[in-house]
Write a protein that holds these residues in place. Sequence first.
Motif, PDB file in Angstrom:
ATOM      1  N   LEU A   6      -2.750 -83.134  12.573  1.00 17.80           N
ATOM      2  CA  LEU A   6      -2.407 -82.101  13.543  1.00 17.80           C
ATOM      3  C   LEU A   6      -0.911 -82.051  13.817  1.00 17.80           C
ATOM      4  O   LEU A   6      -0.298 -83.038  14.232  1.00 17.80           O
ATOM      5  N   ASN A   7      -0.316 -80.880  13.546  1.00 19.09           N
ATOM      6  CA  ASN A   7       1.094 -80.589  13.807  1.00 19.09           C
ATOM      7  C   ASN A   7       2.073 -81.438  13.009  1.00 19.09           C
ATOM      8  O   ASN A   7       3.271 -81.403  13.280  1.00 19.09           O
ATOM      9  N   GLU A  30      -6.379 -79.887   7.727  1.00 18.18           N
ATOM     10  CA  GLU A  30      -6.313 -81.005   8.662  1.00 18.18           C
ATOM     11  C   GLU A  30      -5.263 -80.798   9.757  1.00 18.18           C
ATOM     12  O   GLU A  30      -4.944 -81.718  10.497  1.00 18.18           O
ATOM     13  N   GLY A  31      -4.719 -79.585   9.841  1.00 18.74           N
ATOM     14  CA  GLY A  31      -3.831 -79.242  10.949  1.00 18.74           C
ATOM     15  C   GLY A  31      -2.348 -79.355  10.674  1.00 18.74           C
ATOM     16  O   GLY A  31      -1.532 -79.176  11.580  1.00 18.74           O
ATOM     17  N   ALA A  32      -1.965 -79.638   9.422  1.00 19.32           N
ATOM     18  CA  ALA A  32      -0.552 -79.792   9.095  1.00 19.32           C
ATOM     19  C   ALA A  32       0.145 -78.450   8.960  1.00 19.32           C
ATOM     20  O   ALA A  32      -0.474 -77.425   8.665  1.00 19.32           O
ATOM     21  N   LYS A  33       1.456 -78.475   9.168  1.00 16.81           N
ATOM     22  CA  LYS A  33       2.337 -77.349   8.864  1.00 16.81           C
ATOM     23  C   LYS A  33       2.948 -77.644   7.499  1.00 16.81           C
ATOM     24  O   LYS A  33       3.606 -78.668   7.328  1.00 16.81           O
ATOM     25  N   ILE A  34       2.729 -76.765   6.547  1.00 21.85           N
ATOM     26  CA  ILE A  34       3.102 -77.024   5.154  1.00 21.85           C
ATOM     27  C   ILE A  34       4.453 -76.388   4.825  1.00 21.85           C
ATOM     28  O   ILE A  34       4.677 -75.202   5.078  1.00 21.85           O
ATOM     29  N   VAL A  35       5.332 -77.194   4.248  1.00 22.36           N
ATOM     30  CA  VAL A  35       6.560 -76.695   3.621  1.00 22.36           C
ATOM     31  C   VAL A  35       6.390 -76.943   2.131  1.00 22.36           C
ATOM     32  O   VAL A  35       6.340 -78.095   1.683  1.00 22.36           O
ATOM     33  N   GLY A  36       6.249 -75.879   1.361  1.00 17.73           N
ATOM     34  CA  GLY A  36       5.994 -76.018  -0.063  1.00 17.73           C
ATOM     35  C   GLY A  36       7.168 -75.570  -0.905  1.00 17.73           C
ATOM     36  O   GLY A  36       8.181 -75.066  -0.396  1.00 17.73           O
ATOM     37  N   CYS A  37       7.031 -75.746  -2.199  1.00 15.34           N
ATOM     38  CA  CYS A  37       8.030 -75.237  -3.146  1.00 15.34           C
ATOM     39  C   CYS A  37       7.429 -75.247  -4.539  1.00 15.34           C
ATOM     40  O   CYS A  37       6.505 -76.006  -4.824  1.00 15.34           O
ATOM     41  N   ASP A  38       7.967 -74.410  -5.398  1.00 18.35           N
ATOM     42  CA  ASP A  38       7.561 -74.414  -6.795  1.00 18.35           C
ATOM     43  C   ASP A  38       8.594 -73.640  -7.605  1.00 18.35           C
ATOM     44  O   ASP A  38       9.314 -72.793  -7.071  1.00 18.35           O
ATOM     45  N   ILE A  39       8.637 -73.949  -8.894  1.00 16.42           N
ATOM     46  CA  ILE A  39       9.520 -73.221  -9.795  1.00 16.42           C
ATOM     47  C   ILE A  39       8.954 -71.843 -10.119  1.00 16.42           C
ATOM     48  O   ILE A  39       9.674 -70.912 -10.456  1.00 16.42           O
ATOM     49  N   ASN A  40       7.609 -71.716  -9.995  1.00 20.73           N
ATOM     50  CA  ASN A  40       6.910 -70.481 -10.341  1.00 20.73           C
ATOM     51  C   ASN A  40       6.621 -69.674  -9.081  1.00 20.73           C
ATOM     52  O   ASN A  40       5.761 -70.048  -8.274  1.00 20.73           O
ATOM     53  N   THR A  41       7.321 -68.583  -8.907  1.00 21.78           N
ATOM     54  CA  THR A  41       7.204 -67.778  -7.687  1.00 21.78           C
ATOM     55  C   THR A  41       5.828 -67.143  -7.553  1.00 21.78           C
ATOM     56  O   THR A  41       5.265 -67.083  -6.450  1.00 21.78           O
ATOM     57  N   GLU A  42       5.253 -66.674  -8.657  1.00 22.87           N
ATOM     58  CA  GLU A  42       3.963 -65.995  -8.600  1.00 22.87           C
ATOM     59  C   GLU A  42       2.846 -66.938  -8.169  1.00 22.87           C
ATOM     60  O   GLU A  42       2.033 -66.623  -7.289  1.00 22.87           O
ATOM     61  N   SER A  43       2.782 -68.117  -8.789  1.00 20.27           N
ATOM     62  CA  SER A  43       1.726 -69.061  -8.430  1.00 20.27           C
ATOM     63  C   SER A  43       1.929 -69.615  -7.031  1.00 20.27           C
ATOM     64  O   SER A  43       0.965 -69.887  -6.307  1.00 20.27           O
ATOM     65  N   GLU A  44       3.178 -69.743  -6.615  1.00 16.92           N
ATOM     66  CA  GLU A  44       3.455 -70.222  -5.254  1.00 16.92           C
ATOM     67  C   GLU A  44       2.997 -69.199  -4.216  1.00 16.92           C
ATOM     68  O   GLU A  44       2.438 -69.564  -3.172  1.00 16.92           O
ATOM     69  N   ALA A  45       3.197 -67.934  -4.500  1.00 18.12           N
ATOM     70  CA  ALA A  45       2.735 -66.886  -3.591  1.00 18.12           C
ATOM     71  C   ALA A  45       1.218 -66.932  -3.428  1.00 18.12           C
ATOM     72  O   ALA A  45       0.683 -66.713  -2.334  1.00 18.12           O
ATOM     73  N   ALA A  46       0.513 -67.237  -4.514  1.00 23.82           N
ATOM     74  CA  ALA A  46      -0.946 -67.346  -4.451  1.00 23.82           C
ATOM     75  C   ALA A  46      -1.374 -68.507  -3.566  1.00 23.82           C
ATOM     76  O   ALA A  46      -2.372 -68.418  -2.837  1.00 23.82           O
ATOM     77  N   THR A  47      -0.625 -69.607  -3.612  1.00 23.11           N
ATOM     78  CA  THR A  47      -0.940 -70.753  -2.753  1.00 23.11           C
ATOM     79  C   THR A  47      -0.710 -70.417  -1.290  1.00 23.11           C
ATOM     80  O   THR A  47      -1.539 -70.747  -0.428  1.00 23.11           O
ATOM     81  N   ILE A  48       0.399 -69.779  -0.995  1.00 27.23           N
ATOM     82  CA  ILE A  48       0.688 -69.398   0.390  1.00 27.23           C
ATOM     83  C   ILE A  48      -0.429 -68.515   0.935  1.00 27.23           C
ATOM     84  O   ILE A  48      -0.914 -68.710   2.054  1.00 27.23           O
ATOM     85  N   LYS A  49      -0.855 -67.559   0.136  1.00 29.37           N
ATOM     86  CA  LYS A  49      -1.941 -66.667   0.568  1.00 29.37           C
ATOM     87  C   LYS A  49      -3.231 -67.446   0.805  1.00 29.37           C
ATOM     88  O   LYS A  49      -3.945 -67.213   1.798  1.00 29.37           O
ATOM     89  N   ALA A  50      -3.540 -68.388  -0.095  1.00 29.44           N
ATOM     90  CA  ALA A  50      -4.773 -69.171   0.052  1.00 29.44           C
ATOM     91  C   ALA A  50      -4.744 -70.011   1.327  1.00 29.44           C
ATOM     92  O   ALA A  50      -5.753 -70.109   2.042  1.00 29.44           O
TER      93      ALA A  50
END
Length: 253
Positions: A6-7, A30-50
């Motif tokens: 949480l948080n 589980e309540g986390a705030k996610i900071v992500g990154c990837d070299i592939n912008t398209e696949s990263e956008a799909a993760t953010i949406k999910a």
Amino acid sequence: MSQRLLNKVCLITGTGGSMGRAAALKFAQEGAKIVGCDINTESEAATIKAVQDQGGEMISMSPCDLTKREDCEKLVSLAIQTYGRIDVLYNNASKAYLAWIDDFQDDTWYKTIDQELSLVYLLSRVAWPHLKESAASIINVGSANGWIAITPVPGLAHTAAKGGVIAMTRQLAMEGRAHGIRANSISPGIVESLQTRPLLEDPGFKSGVLSRVMLGRIAQPEEIAAVACFLASSESSYITAADIRVDGGMTSW
């Protein structure tokens, strides 16, 4: 929905890939705030949406090349400017270039070391002052190949890089102990992912690998994410400098 994280602000690298996406989804559940990154912008956008579709919170930097210090600095700045801290650093991103020594090119060696070992150092080094402030949990991804040679895997540079990640994790744990930092690694066996799927389509490769796995099957990304979530949570508060082998028994016989 449980709230084991949480948080907590969790920086997870390679979230556009199979294991990174599974981790982002699990941590967010589980309540986390996610900071992500990837070299592939398209696949990263799909993760953010999910993540957002399941009610989670995620920001990201993409494209992000973690072999470049300036990109590591931008990623850490994004986390700090948005949330003010980093509670968990999950160094998941990596890419191996495989070849047998007879066919090995020097460039193949250096690319693998850069994209499996150096990027873990660079981001950990840039984030270190903030990790000390928050008594963070560092989770690095090793490999069963960091412990054993696997007959069908032409992993000369891969074994060296992942062995280095496992060893470096112990050093990070020792240096971070005075600041409350815990550092652990996870060593998966063969995981079904975007990177391994082409290899697993080769019947000879797949049968050769499975002959080494006690459980007789390939791991799923969600099984690695579950262990990472444990290491990110307070449930693992007395675990540091450990390597957890999530390999179906591959390294035990």
